[in-house]
Design a protein around this motif. Structure first.
Motif, PDB file in Angstrom:
ATOM      1  N   ASN A 150       0.826  -1.218   0.000  1.00 58.31           N
ATOM      2  CA  ASN A 150       0.000   0.000   0.000  1.00 58.31           C
ATOM      3  C   ASN A 150       0.858   1.264   0.000  1.00 58.31           C
ATOM      4  OD1 ASN A 150      -2.877  -0.880   0.082  1.00 58.31           O
ATOM      5  ND2 ASN A 150      -2.118  -2.021   1.838  1.00 58.31           N
TER       6      ASN A 150
ATOM      7  N   THR B 235       1.405   4.155  -1.677  1.00 53.32           N
ATOM      8  CA  THR B 235       0.773   5.046  -2.652  1.00 53.32           C
ATOM      9  C   THR B 235       1.771   5.939  -3.392  1.00 53.32           C
ATOM     10  OG1 THR B 235      -1.267   5.005  -1.372  1.00 53.32           O
ATOM     11  CG2 THR B 235      -1.052   6.754  -3.006  1.00 53.32           C
TER      12      THR B 235
ATOM     13  N   GLN C 217       2.182   5.844  -7.460  1.00 51.51           N
ATOM     14  CA  GLN C 217       1.982   7.036  -8.299  1.00 51.51           C
ATOM     15  C   GLN C 217       3.192   7.256  -9.204  1.00 51.51           C
ATOM     16  OE1 GLN C 217       1.354   9.788  -5.037  1.00 51.51           O
ATOM     17  NE2 GLN C 217      -0.799  10.058  -5.613  1.00 51.51           N
TER      18      GLN C 217
ATOM     19  N   LYS D 164      -5.665  -0.091   0.594  1.00 47.50           N
ATOM     20  CA  LYS D 164      -5.865   1.303   1.009  1.00 47.50           C
ATOM     21  C   LYS D 164      -6.801   1.979   0.007  1.00 47.50           C
ATOM     22  CE  LYS D 164      -2.353   4.538   1.521  1.00 47.50           C
ATOM     23  NZ  LYS D 164      -0.994   4.853   1.949  1.00 47.50           N
TER      24      LYS D 164
ATOM     25  N   GLU E 175      -7.373   5.039  -1.033  1.00 51.73           N
ATOM     26  CA  GLU E 175      -6.805   6.004  -1.982  1.00 51.73           C
ATOM     27  C   GLU E 175      -5.965   5.311  -3.048  1.00 51.73           C
ATOM     28  OE1 GLU E 175      -2.749   7.777  -0.127  1.00 51.73           O
ATOM     29  OE2 GLU E 175      -4.553   8.264   0.995  1.00 51.73           O
TER      30      GLU E 175
ATOM     31  N   LYS F 288      -8.405   3.626  -5.540  1.00 52.79           N
ATOM     32  CA  LYS F 288      -8.943   4.646  -6.444  1.00 52.79           C
ATOM     33  C   LYS F 288      -7.912   5.009  -7.520  1.00 52.79           C
ATOM     34  CE  LYS F 288     -10.939   9.238  -6.602  1.00 52.79           C
ATOM     35  NZ  LYS F 288     -10.945  10.539  -6.020  1.00 52.79           N
ATOM     36  N   LEU F 289      -6.665   5.189  -7.115  1.00 51.93           N
ATOM     37  CA  LEU F 289      -5.589   5.511  -8.054  1.00 51.93           C
ATOM     38  C   LEU F 289      -5.449   4.410  -9.114  1.00 51.93           C
ATOM     39  CD1 LEU F 289      -3.043   7.217  -8.856  1.00 51.93           C
ATOM     40  CD2 LEU F 289      -1.784   5.804  -7.215  1.00 51.93           C
TER      41      LEU F 289
END
Length: 150
Positions: free
Chosen positions: A101, A103, A107, A132, A134, A137-138
């Motif tokens: 997780n 992020t 990204q 996670k 977020e 969603k990413l």
């Protein structure tokens, strides 16, 4: 070193100036400005400026070690299995980052061209590894841009 020699060496007093004479200094601090005040980190080559094919074995190993997989698993077996499977290095990092997780790393490597549809050795895709909200969603947004079913 004999005890007497050690005692005499440690009893000698020395000052910093005897060891290294002070040189005149001209100290200037320069700060790199990011965002609206200057350059973007990606443009400066600091983060996320690598392309898909610039990720190598060394990047996989560095991420594996950085995230503590070696300490947890005790061997490089999983990393070596992923590398030997023919998966691209950036996609291996994506799978590892999603399982942790991470992020910011996800990204970065999605921008660099990681494939959000890649499947790991267990057959799972990054979206199935992430927990996670977020990050999920990413990944969903990345899959939608790629035209893949979410």
């Amino acid at each position: 070193m004999e005890p007497d020699a050690l005692r005499s060496a440690s009893s000698r007093e020395s000052s910093f100036s005897e060891l290294a004479p002070a040189a005149p200094r001209d100290v200037t601090a320069n700060f790199f400005r990011f965002g609206n005040n200057g350059f973007k980190a990606e443009d400066a080559g600091i983060v996320g400026s690598q392309g898909r094919d610039e990720y190598t074995y060394d990047d996989v190993e560095a991420y594996f070690n950085y995230m503590g997989f070696l300490a947890t698993e005790g061997t490089y077996d999983r990393m070596e299995a992923l590398l030997n499977s023919g998966l691209h290095c950036i996609d291996i990092i994506l799978l590892l980052a999603c399982s942790e997780n991470d992020t910011p790393k996800v990204q970065e490597i999605l921008r660099a061209g990681a494939d959000p549809t890649v499947r790991g050795l267990d057959g799972k895709q990054p979206l199935e590894l992430a927990t996670k909200p977020e990050l999920i969603k990413l990944l969903q947004e990345s899959l939608a841009k790629k035209g893949a079913a979410v």
